[in-house]
Design a protein around this motif. Structure first.
Motif, PDB file in Angstrom:
ATOM      1  N   GLY A  61      -7.220  24.655 -17.414  1.00 20.49           N
ATOM      2  CA  GLY A  61      -6.370  24.007 -18.400  1.00 20.49           C
ATOM      3  C   GLY A  61      -7.133  22.960 -19.183  1.00 20.49           C
ATOM      4  O   GLY A  61      -8.044  22.307 -18.660  1.00 20.49           O
ATOM      5  N   ASN A  62      -6.779  22.779 -20.447  1.00 19.18           N
ATOM      6  CA  ASN A  62      -7.543  21.901 -21.328  1.00 19.18           C
ATOM      7  C   ASN A  62      -7.596  20.451 -20.857  1.00 19.18           C
ATOM      8  O   ASN A  62      -8.530  19.726 -21.198  1.00 19.18           O
ATOM      9  CB  ASN A  62      -6.964  21.958 -22.744  1.00 19.18           C
ATOM     10  CG  ASN A  62      -7.369  23.229 -23.462  1.00 19.18           C
ATOM     11  OD1 ASN A  62      -8.535  23.599 -23.454  1.00 19.18           O
ATOM     12  ND2 ASN A  62      -6.424  23.912 -24.066  1.00 19.18           N
ATOM     13  N   ILE A  63      -6.601  20.011 -20.094  1.00 13.27           N
ATOM     14  CA  ILE A  63      -6.587  18.627 -19.606  1.00 13.27           C
ATOM     15  C   ILE A  63      -7.266  18.523 -18.248  1.00 13.27           C
ATOM     16  O   ILE A  63      -8.180  17.723 -18.043  1.00 13.27           O
ATOM     17  CB  ILE A  63      -5.148  18.087 -19.529  1.00 13.27           C
ATOM     18  CG1 ILE A  63      -4.465  18.193 -20.900  1.00 13.27           C
ATOM     19  CG2 ILE A  63      -5.150  16.651 -19.028  1.00 13.27           C
ATOM     20  CD1 ILE A  63      -5.130  17.400 -21.996  1.00 13.27           C
ATOM     21  N   GLU A  64      -6.863  19.352 -17.311  1.00 12.05           N
ATOM     22  CA  GLU A  64      -7.350  19.199 -15.944  1.00 12.05           C
ATOM     23  C   GLU A  64      -8.799  19.650 -15.778  1.00 12.05           C
ATOM     24  O   GLU A  64      -9.460  19.258 -14.806  1.00 12.05           O
ATOM     25  CB  GLU A  64      -6.462  19.956 -14.962  1.00 12.05           C
ATOM     26  CG  GLU A  64      -6.549  21.469 -15.067  1.00 12.05           C
ATOM     27  CD  GLU A  64      -5.840  22.168 -13.913  1.00 12.05           C
ATOM     28  OE1 GLU A  64      -5.552  21.510 -12.913  1.00 12.05           O
ATOM     29  OE2 GLU A  64      -5.585  23.376 -14.046  1.00 12.05           O
ATOM     30  N   SER A  65      -9.323  20.447 -16.700  1.00 12.32           N
ATOM     31  CA  SER A  65     -10.699  20.936 -16.559  1.00 12.32           C
ATOM     32  C   SER A  65     -11.704  19.788 -16.431  1.00 12.32           C
ATOM     33  O   SER A  65     -12.718  19.916 -15.742  1.00 12.32           O
ATOM     34  CB  SER A  65     -11.068  21.830 -17.742  1.00 12.32           C
ATOM     35  OG  SER A  65     -10.970  21.123 -18.961  1.00 12.32           O
ATOM     36  N   ALA A  98     -15.642  26.146 -21.021  1.00 11.31           N
ATOM     37  CA  ALA A  98     -16.897  25.422 -21.214  1.00 11.31           C
ATOM     38  C   ALA A  98     -16.958  24.171 -20.340  1.00 11.31           C
ATOM     39  O   ALA A  98     -17.990  23.884 -19.713  1.00 11.31           O
ATOM     40  CB  ALA A  98     -17.066  25.053 -22.686  1.00 11.31           C
ATOM     41  N   THR A  99     -15.870  23.428 -20.290  1.00 10.43           N
ATOM     42  CA  THR A  99     -15.855  22.214 -19.474  1.00 10.43           C
ATOM     43  C   THR A  99     -15.946  22.551 -17.993  1.00 10.43           C
ATOM     44  O   THR A  99     -16.641  21.860 -17.233  1.00 10.43           O
ATOM     45  CB  THR A  99     -14.599  21.381 -19.771  1.00 10.43           C
ATOM     46  OG1 THR A  99     -14.632  20.969 -21.137  1.00 10.43           O
ATOM     47  CG2 THR A  99     -14.529  20.154 -18.889  1.00 10.43           C
ATOM     48  N   ILE A 100     -15.260  23.598 -17.555  1.00 12.22           N
ATOM     49  CA  ILE A 100     -15.362  24.000 -16.146  1.00 12.22           C
ATOM     50  C   ILE A 100     -16.815  24.289 -15.795  1.00 12.22           C
ATOM     51  O   ILE A 100     -17.327  23.853 -14.748  1.00 12.22           O
ATOM     52  CB  ILE A 100     -14.480  25.228 -15.854  1.00 12.22           C
ATOM     53  CG1 ILE A 100     -13.000  24.868 -15.908  1.00 12.22           C
ATOM     54  CG2 ILE A 100     -14.820  25.816 -14.471  1.00 12.22           C
ATOM     55  CD1 ILE A 100     -12.507  24.000 -14.776  1.00 12.22           C
ATOM     56  N   ARG A 101     -17.535  25.014 -16.668  1.00  9.56           N
ATOM     57  CA  ARG A 101     -18.943  25.314 -16.383  1.00  9.56           C
ATOM     58  C   ARG A 101     -19.764  24.034 -16.265  1.00  9.56           C
ATOM     59  O   ARG A 101     -20.613  23.905 -15.376  1.00  9.56           O
ATOM     60  CB  ARG A 101     -19.523  26.223 -17.470  1.00  9.56           C
ATOM     61  CG  ARG A 101     -18.916  27.610 -17.497  1.00  9.56           C
ATOM     62  CD  ARG A 101     -19.672  28.540 -18.447  1.00  9.56           C
ATOM     63  NE  ARG A 101     -18.879  29.747 -18.654  1.00  9.56           N
ATOM     64  CZ  ARG A 101     -18.145  30.013 -19.746  1.00  9.56           C
ATOM     65  NH1 ARG A 101     -18.156  29.148 -20.758  1.00  9.56           N
ATOM     66  NH2 ARG A 101     -17.442  31.109 -19.824  1.00  9.56           N
ATOM     67  N   LYS A 159      -1.973  16.138 -13.593  1.00  5.57           N
ATOM     68  CA  LYS A 159      -0.726  15.855 -14.295  1.00  5.57           C
ATOM     69  C   LYS A 159      -0.303  17.018 -15.184  1.00  5.57           C
ATOM     70  O   LYS A 159       0.885  17.346 -15.296  1.00  5.57           O
ATOM     71  CB  LYS A 159      -0.889  14.572 -15.122  1.00  5.57           C
ATOM     72  CG  LYS A 159       0.417  13.968 -15.581  1.00  5.57           C
ATOM     73  CD  LYS A 159       0.165  12.589 -16.190  1.00  5.57           C
ATOM     74  CE  LYS A 159       1.471  11.920 -16.573  1.00  5.57           C
ATOM     75  NZ  LYS A 159       1.233  10.554 -17.119  1.00  5.57           N
ATOM     76  N   ILE A 160      -1.293  17.655 -15.819  1.00  7.25           N
ATOM     77  CA  ILE A 160      -1.023  18.850 -16.628  1.00  7.25           C
ATOM     78  C   ILE A 160      -1.902  19.965 -16.082  1.00  7.25           C
ATOM     79  O   ILE A 160      -3.123  19.925 -16.213  1.00  7.25           O
ATOM     80  CB  ILE A 160      -1.314  18.597 -18.122  1.00  7.25           C
ATOM     81  CG1 ILE A 160      -0.461  17.439 -18.629  1.00  7.25           C
ATOM     82  CG2 ILE A 160      -1.048  19.856 -18.933  1.00  7.25           C
ATOM     83  CD1 ILE A 160      -0.730  17.064 -20.059  1.00  7.25           C
ATOM     84  N   ARG A 161      -1.278  20.967 -15.473  1.00 10.06           N
ATOM     85  CA  ARG A 161      -2.016  22.030 -14.798  1.00 10.06           C
ATOM     86  C   ARG A 161      -2.005  23.322 -15.613  1.00 10.06           C
ATOM     87  O   ARG A 161      -1.106  23.560 -16.407  1.00 10.06           O
ATOM     88  CB  ARG A 161      -1.394  22.319 -13.421  1.00 10.06           C
ATOM     89  CG  ARG A 161      -1.344  21.159 -12.457  1.00 10.06           C
ATOM     90  CD  ARG A 161      -0.651  21.617 -11.190  1.00 10.06           C
ATOM     91  NE  ARG A 161      -0.636  20.610 -10.147  1.00 10.06           N
ATOM     92  CZ  ARG A 161       0.387  19.797  -9.897  1.00 10.06           C
ATOM     93  NH1 ARG A 161       1.487  19.862 -10.649  1.00 10.06           N
ATOM     94  NH2 ARG A 161       0.328  18.928  -8.916  1.00 10.06           N
ATOM     95  N   HIS A 162      -2.992  24.167 -15.330  1.00  6.67           N
ATOM     96  CA  HIS A 162      -2.987  25.520 -15.880  1.00  6.67           C
ATOM     97  C   HIS A 162      -1.773  26.272 -15.330  1.00  6.67           C
ATOM     98  O   HIS A 162      -1.297  26.001 -14.229  1.00  6.67           O
ATOM     99  CB  HIS A 162      -4.278  26.250 -15.494  1.00  6.67           C
ATOM    100  CG  HIS A 162      -4.413  27.603 -16.116  1.00  6.67           C
ATOM    101  ND1 HIS A 162      -3.947  28.743 -15.510  1.00  6.67           N
ATOM    102  CD2 HIS A 162      -4.930  27.984 -17.304  1.00  6.67           C
ATOM    103  CE1 HIS A 162      -4.190  29.781 -16.290  1.00  6.67           C
ATOM    104  NE2 HIS A 162      -4.789  29.348 -17.387  1.00  6.67           N
ATOM    105  N   ASN A 163      -1.287  27.239 -16.107  1.00 10.11           N
ATOM    106  CA  ASN A 163      -0.056  27.935 -15.723  1.00 10.11           C
ATOM    107  C   ASN A 163      -0.148  28.715 -14.422  1.00 10.11           C
ATOM    108  O   ASN A 163       0.888  29.091 -13.861  1.00 10.11           O
ATOM    109  CB  ASN A 163       0.384  28.870 -16.855  1.00 10.11           C
ATOM    110  CG  ASN A 163       1.065  28.132 -17.987  1.00 10.11           C
ATOM    111  OD1 ASN A 163       1.606  27.045 -17.787  1.00 10.11           O
ATOM    112  ND2 ASN A 163       1.023  28.700 -19.184  1.00 10.11           N
TER     113      ASN A 163
END
Length: 433
Positions: A234-238, A280-283, A191-195
């Motif tokens: 992105g902070n949401i989608e991660s 950090a969340t992606i990792r 819904k909210i993606r990285h740019n």
């Protein structure tokens, strides 16, 4: 009728698996290879025919006769083939890196999937050639793929081919079929993606899956080297990356009809504001996939001292980690490829023991453990640290109980917990309440 572009002079075919010959168009195909002749007929717009499996060897020639027109594919080797896929850090060319080591070895071959688009969505088609690893020909190939191939070929003694199928700034959803991406649940995750979704049109509508990946499916191979995640930070989608990556892995395995091993590279440290992105969340999501998706493995982050660069110039250690993972998984070699990974914890009175896998020789490099955060309701606690075999024991005084324990859990980790093989621990954040 024509064979796919990946079939050409100097190619490497996968040993010990059926070899699929595929392409477009209707017609009759005759193949003469290794002393035998095979005949096929296609009545559809796309065809897929199988040769039997072969042992490692070569060089061989293959005679191909399509509707009476004969051609020869020359200098073919049979060995192990790997797909180097993802975004810019695995696409990053050898000539752009530091500490370049040139090796001439005709048993190593490289192929770059040639189809792409520029930032304006204008098609680009490069030369679809297999290149032999000599005379600096690998300069324009994936540095990680190059160093990986060199390390693995020395170990196995058989030919190695690496297929680069990558695109800088690409997202995991761009490499996934539309039938998976265009569901209500998947779209809610995005819904909210990285740019990078908005900046690059190739990230839309499964473009890379349709226009790059399918061009090499189902070319037989031994596994996938996957280095991607930056463009989903992105902070949401991660928080949904693990689920999206698992969907992509299952998608690829289905279209190859093969339970392909996936060797995933954990994102390197990068100094970027946490307000902008969440590395950090992606990792942690990459680690989660390695724990929950069968036949998937993690090469933990490598601190090369280049956290100011989104594209670290030192690629060898990542490549060697991937090669060691293959040695461990596919050849049963007792060799480490990964840093310590938090698997469990045991709470005691005024202490907690953190239990790690991949932790032989667990140690702190230096006089104290860095980048450790132990908090009780946002109040930092002073802790003592002790290592006991594969455990990290944290102790404190007083009645306060930690609510959060984290190590290196930020965009640019600076922790210094290693195993005896010299691999850095996977960062973690543990919430106790």
């Amino acid at each position: 009728m024509r064979l796919a572009e990946i079939f050409g002079d100097n190619m490497v075919l996968q040993r010990d698996k059926q070899i699929c010959l595929f392409g477009d168009g209707k017609g009759q195909l005759t193949v003469e290879f290794c002393g035998k002749s095979y005949n096929f007929v296609s009545n559809k717009e796309k065809f897929c025919f199988y040769l039997p499996s072969f042992k490692a060897g070569g060089p061989y020639d293959m005679k191909v006769i399509i509707d009476g027109e004969e051609s020869i594919i020359k200098n073919i080797l049979i060995g192990d083939v790997y797909i180097a896929a993802g975004q810019s850090n695995i696409e990053f060319l050898l000539k752009e890196t530091a500490d370049i080591e040139y090796i001439d070895n005709e048993n190593i071959r490289f192929f770059t999937e040639p189809n792409s688009v520029d930032e304006e969505n204008k098609p680009i088609h490069n030369s679809p050639d297999w290149i032999i690893c000599k005379n600096k020909a690998a300069n324009n190939f994936s540095a990680i793929g190059y160093y990986f191939a060199n390390e693995l070929q020395k170990y196995t003694g058989v030919p190695v081919g690496v297929i680069s199928c990558s695109k800088g700034a690409s997202r995991v959803d761009a490499w996934t079929a539309a039938e998976y991406v265009n569901t209500e649940h998947y779209q809610e995750m995005q819904k909210i993606r990285h740019n990078d979704y908005n900046y690059y049109k190739f990230n839309h509508n499964s473009w890379l899956y349709e226009n790059k990946l399918l061009n090499i499916v189902p070319y037989a191979n031994s596994g996938v080297l996957w280095y991607q995640g930056e463009s989903n930070r992105g902070n949401i989608e991660s928080a949904f990356y693990a689920e999206m990556l698992e969907i992509m892995i299952n998608n690829w395995r289905k279209i190859w009809n093969d339970n392909l091993p996936f060797y995933c590279v954990q994102l390197m440290p990068y100094n970027e504001s946490a307000d902008v992105a969440d590395w950090a969340t992606i990792r942690s999501q990459q680690e989660r996939v390695s724990k929950t998706v069968a036949n998937t493995y993690l090469v933990t982050l490598v601190d090369t001292g280049e956290s100011e660069l989104i594209h670290p110039l030192k690629k060898k250690k990542v490549a060697y980690g991937l090669a060691n993972a293959v040695k461990s998984v596919q050849f049963d070699e007792k060799i480490e490829y990964c840093g310590p990974i938090l698997d469990d914890f045991k709470c005691g009175k005024n202490s907690v023991e953190l239990v790690f896998s991949h932790a032989d020789g667990l140690h702190i490099k230096g006089s104290e453990l860095l980048d450790l955060c132990v908090c009780a309701n946002d109040v930092p606690l002073t802790v003592s640290v002790e290592i006991k075999e594969n455990c990290l024991k944290l102790s404190w005084q007083g009645n306060a109980l930690p609510t959060v324990i984290a190590l290196g859990y930020n965009n640019a980790p600076k922790h210094n917990l290693y195993n005896g093989a010299g691999y850095l621990a996977s960062p973690f954040q543990l919430r106790l309440n």
